[in-house]
Design an enzyme around this catalytic site. Structure first.
Site, PDB file in Angstrom:
ATOM      1  NE  ARG A  98      34.192  28.667  42.123  1.00 11.25           N
ATOM      2  CZ  ARG A  98      34.153  29.987  41.997  1.00 11.25           C
ATOM      3  NH1 ARG A  98      33.859  30.529  40.816  1.00 11.25           N
ATOM      4  NH2 ARG A  98      34.405  30.789  42.998  1.00 11.25           N
TER       5      ARG A  98
ATOM      6  CE  LYS B  30      38.317  31.252  44.256  1.00  8.06           C
ATOM      7  NZ  LYS B  30      38.950  32.214  43.357  1.00  8.06           N
TER       8      LYS B  30
ATOM      9  CD  GLU C  64      39.861  32.937  34.542  1.00  4.51           C
ATOM     10  OE1 GLU C  64      38.903  33.436  35.154  1.00  4.51           O
ATOM     11  OE2 GLU C  64      40.310  31.807  34.789  1.00  4.51           O
TER      12      GLU C  64
END
Ligand code: PLP
Ligand code: COI
Length: 346
Positions: free
Chosen positions: A80, A185, A221
């Site tokens: 990620r 992220k 989210e």
């Protein structure tokens, strides 16, 4: 080192012994260095101070019932971070380097790894990747610093595991846009949520639930974690290109299927909140944190609540089962049938 009261851990910064870093200069990665000096010297013109070439990760190491140390799915965090760095067009560590530096960080800080007996506690690893070369014009960073730090943590809220929180829907602040960076992220994504969080916290809410920025009709989210709900015998979680692909959520979907639940990854309308039996946030830091209620307001600053959704004051039975399964795997109490844990040799 000041003695740590393991029973008083929450999710906060505690200084540890050392961290590990490596720099990539001109396309070449230097040999990783372990240091006890947590100060960094960078040019004030380094990209990180201007255009936010910054991404990070969060993962945990656990002391198991068998006294072995496990890190949960570090390979997924490595990949990620690579995705985040590719989006920022900057150099990134290989999966091997990422994982080895996480392991090294744990080994250098063993006295900060909470004992097995402290439920809900772990050593949280925080890998960061930042652009360091001096620059003025808007451009991706050519040189970067990759570092892995750690801190012992308890539950994200500081309360007992599985204690319920409250959330409010953010209608007038977005965390991510339809074609933006929400699925990576990046530090910048969190910067976008800080002001909204401050307003929500002042009103007594623990969490912020973001909707899709284009239509404000579907659930995305939480600011710190993914959303999942239980409806009958089904695990429901939103599908969207602007939410972070949570490793916890991915693992929970597997665990849910193992436990015989149906799993739906799909668009979730806000009004469906009225139909869900159990609603939770999930992520590395929050693990599974159930919500007792979610308020919908025209704007975060408004006192009026247009709709108040409630889900019970205690964690739901199915969510609790999922929680037990995942933490038992992490703590060596149940067989790791999917091979998720990486063992650290002491
Ligand atoms: N969504 C956001 C915005 C997060 O910050 C996090 C935490 O990392 C998650 C989801 C959960 O992701 P993971 O389970 O990989 O920690
Ligand atoms: C994590 O869960 O690891 C995160 O990075 C979320 C953050 C709110 C601490």
């Amino acid at each position: 080192m000041n003695k740590i009261d393991w029973n008083k851990l929450s999710f906060g910064y505690i200084p540890t012994k050392a961290y590990v870093y490596s720099r990539c200069i001109g396309g070449n990665w230097e040999k990783p260095v372990v240091t006890e000096d947590f100060t960094l010297t960078l040019s004030t013109f380094a990209g990180i101070f201007h255009y936010s070439p910054s991404c990070f990760e969060g993962l945990k190491a656990f002391r198991g019932v068998d006294n072995k140390i496990r890190i949960f799915r570090p390979d997924c965090n490595a990949r990620r971070m690579q995705d985040s760095a590719k989006y920022l067009d900057m150099p990134y560590p290989s999966e091997k380097m990422f994982v080895e530096m996480c392991v090294r960080c744990v080994k250098e800080n063993l006295e900060f790894l909470p004992p097995y007996e402290i439920t809900g506690a772990s050593l949280y690893l925080r890998p960061i990747l930042i652009g360091t070369n001096p620059q003025l014009g808007i451009a991706s960073s050519k040189d970067v610093l990759f570092a892995v730090m750690c801190s012992p943590v308890g539950t994200y809220s500081g309360a007992k595991s599985l204690s319920c929180g409250t959330a409010v829907i953010s209608r007038n602040y977005d965390r991510a846009s339809t074609f933006g960076s929400g699925c990576y992220k990046l530090g910048a994504n969190y910067a976008q949520s800080l002001h909204a969080y401050n307003i929500a916290h002042k009103s007594g809410y623990r969490e912020l639930l973001f909707l899709d920025s284009a239509t404000k009709t579907t659930i995305e989210e939480f600011g710190s974690s993914n959303f999942f709900a239980i409806k009958g015998d089904t695990y429901v979680t939103p599908r969207s290109n602007s939410i972070l692909p949570s490793i916890t959520n991915k693992s929970l979907r597997v665990v849910a299927a193992d436990l015989g639940l149906k799993v739906e990854v799909r668009t979730v309308q806000v009004e469906e909140l009225a139909e869900f039996d159990e609603v939770n946030s999930c992520g590395t830091a929050v693990v599974i944190t159930p919500l007792s209620s979610i308020d919908d307001k025209p704007a975060l600053e408004c006192e009026d609540v247009s709709r108040h959704y409630t889900f019970g004051k205690e964690c739901g039975k199915i969510s609790e089962k999922l929680y037990r399964r995942i933490v038992n795997i992490q703590r060596g109490l149940e067989e790791d049938t999917h091979g998720w844990c990486l063992f650290v040799n002491e």
